[in-house]
Write a protein that holds these residues in place. Structure first.
Motif, short mmCIF file in Angstrom:
data_model
loop_
_atom_site.label_atom_id
_atom_site.label_comp_id
_atom_site.label_asym_id
_atom_site.label_seq_id
_atom_site.Cartn_x
_atom_site.Cartn_y
_atom_site.Cartn_z
N LEU A 185 24.96 -14.17 -31.22
CA LEU A 185 24.33 -14.93 -32.28
C LEU A 185 25.09 -14.78 -33.60
N MET A 186 25.42 -13.56 -33.96
CA MET A 186 26.13 -13.33 -35.21
C MET A 186 27.54 -13.90 -35.17
N PHE A 187 28.16 -13.88 -34.01
CA PHE A 187 29.48 -14.49 -33.84
C PHE A 187 29.40 -15.98 -34.17
N ALA A 188 28.40 -16.66 -33.62
CA ALA A 188 28.24 -18.09 -33.88
C ALA A 188 27.93 -18.37 -35.34
N ILE A 189 27.10 -17.54 -35.93
CA ILE A 189 26.76 -17.73 -37.35
C ILE A 189 27.97 -17.47 -38.23
N ASN A 190 28.67 -16.37 -37.99
CA ASN A 190 29.84 -16.02 -38.80
C ASN A 190 30.95 -17.06 -38.70
N ASN A 191 31.06 -17.70 -37.55
CA ASN A 191 32.10 -18.70 -37.34
C ASN A 191 31.61 -20.13 -37.57
N GLU A 192 30.36 -20.24 -38.01
CA GLU A 192 29.76 -21.55 -38.29
C GLU A 192 29.90 -22.51 -37.11
N ILE A 193 29.64 -22.00 -35.93
CA ILE A 193 29.69 -22.84 -34.72
C ILE A 193 28.42 -23.67 -34.68
N ALA A 194 28.59 -24.97 -34.75
CA ALA A 194 27.46 -25.88 -34.88
C ALA A 194 27.20 -26.67 -33.60
N TYR A 195 27.48 -26.07 -32.47
CA TYR A 195 27.27 -26.77 -31.22
C TYR A 195 26.92 -25.75 -30.14
N GLY A 196 26.03 -26.10 -29.27
CA GLY A 196 25.71 -25.25 -28.13
C GLY A 196 24.73 -24.14 -28.44
N ILE A 197 24.34 -23.45 -27.39
CA ILE A 197 23.43 -22.31 -27.49
C ILE A 197 24.26 -21.05 -27.60
N GLY A 233 23.56 -16.85 -28.58
CA GLY A 233 22.56 -15.83 -28.90
C GLY A 233 21.14 -16.31 -28.67
N GLY A 234 20.97 -17.24 -27.77
CA GLY A 234 19.65 -17.76 -27.45
C GLY A 234 19.11 -18.78 -28.43
N MET A 235 19.96 -19.29 -29.32
CA MET A 235 19.49 -20.25 -30.33
C MET A 235 20.33 -21.52 -30.33
N THR A 236 19.66 -22.62 -30.60
CA THR A 236 20.32 -23.91 -30.78
C THR A 236 20.88 -23.96 -32.20
N PRO A 237 21.71 -24.95 -32.53
CA PRO A 237 22.24 -25.05 -33.89
C PRO A 237 21.17 -25.08 -34.98
N PRO A 238 20.10 -25.89 -34.85
CA PRO A 238 19.08 -25.88 -35.90
C PRO A 238 18.38 -24.52 -36.03
N GLN A 239 18.15 -23.86 -34.90
CA GLN A 239 17.53 -22.53 -34.94
C GLN A 239 18.44 -21.53 -35.64
N ARG A 240 19.75 -21.62 -35.38
CA ARG A 240 20.69 -20.72 -36.05
C ARG A 240 20.73 -20.96 -37.54
N GLN A 241 20.66 -22.22 -37.95
CA GLN A 241 20.66 -22.53 -39.38
C GLN A 241 19.43 -21.95 -40.07
N ARG A 242 18.26 -22.09 -39.44
CA ARG A 242 17.04 -21.52 -40.02
C ARG A 242 17.14 -19.99 -40.08
N TYR A 243 17.67 -19.41 -39.02
CA TYR A 243 17.82 -17.95 -38.98
C TYR A 243 18.79 -17.48 -40.09
N LYS A 244 19.87 -18.19 -40.25
CA LYS A 244 20.87 -17.83 -41.27
C LYS A 244 20.25 -17.89 -42.67
N ARG A 245 19.45 -18.91 -42.92
CA ARG A 245 18.80 -19.02 -44.24
C ARG A 245 17.82 -17.88 -44.47
N SER A 246 17.26 -17.34 -43.40
CA SER A 246 16.27 -16.27 -43.54
C SER A 246 16.91 -14.89 -43.75
N LEU A 247 18.22 -14.79 -43.54
CA LEU A 247 18.90 -13.49 -43.71
C LEU A 247 19.00 -13.08 -45.16
#
Length: 103
Positions: free
Chosen positions: A75-87, A89-103
């Motif tokens: 999950l953190m790999f995808a967030i750190n690399n701003e990967i905006a496609y695919g699942i 860490g168990g999260m879709t792109p919109p879920q990752r964006q919400r999670y990132k904003r909550s950090l």
């Protein structure tokens, strides 16, 4: 963000390539990928995690992520690399964006 075609000529979501094999084709900010050898998805085809144009995510992908020992690293790999496609860490792109904003 990766292009629709991989460097080896395949397309994202093409089960010809394993999910983790796709990592090597992207220009990444976070080069640390030692965790991927322990990923539960390492032998699974990419179709499961990269749904194509319909954005219909297969529930089996989330099940695989739930039991993965490196889910947080992924999950953190995808967030750190701003990967905006695919699942990742168990999260879709919109879920990752919400999670990132909550950090």
């Amino acid at each position: 963000m990766p292009s629709n075609t991989t460097a080896t000529g395949g397309s994202r979501g093409n089960s010809k390539y394993g999910y983790m094999e796709l990592l090597s084709e992207w220009a990444l900010v976070d080069k640390g990928q030692d965790w991927k050898d322990d990923a539960a998805c390492r032998t699974v085809g990419g179709d499961l995690f990269f749904p194509g144009d319909n954005n219909h995510y297969d529930p089996r992908a989330f099940s695989i992520c739930e039991r993965c020992p490196v889910k947080e690293r992924c999950l953190m790999f995808a967030i750190n690399n701003e990967i905006a496609y695919g699942i990742w860490g168990g999260m879709t792109p919109p879920q990752r964006q919400r999670y990132k904003r909550s950090l």
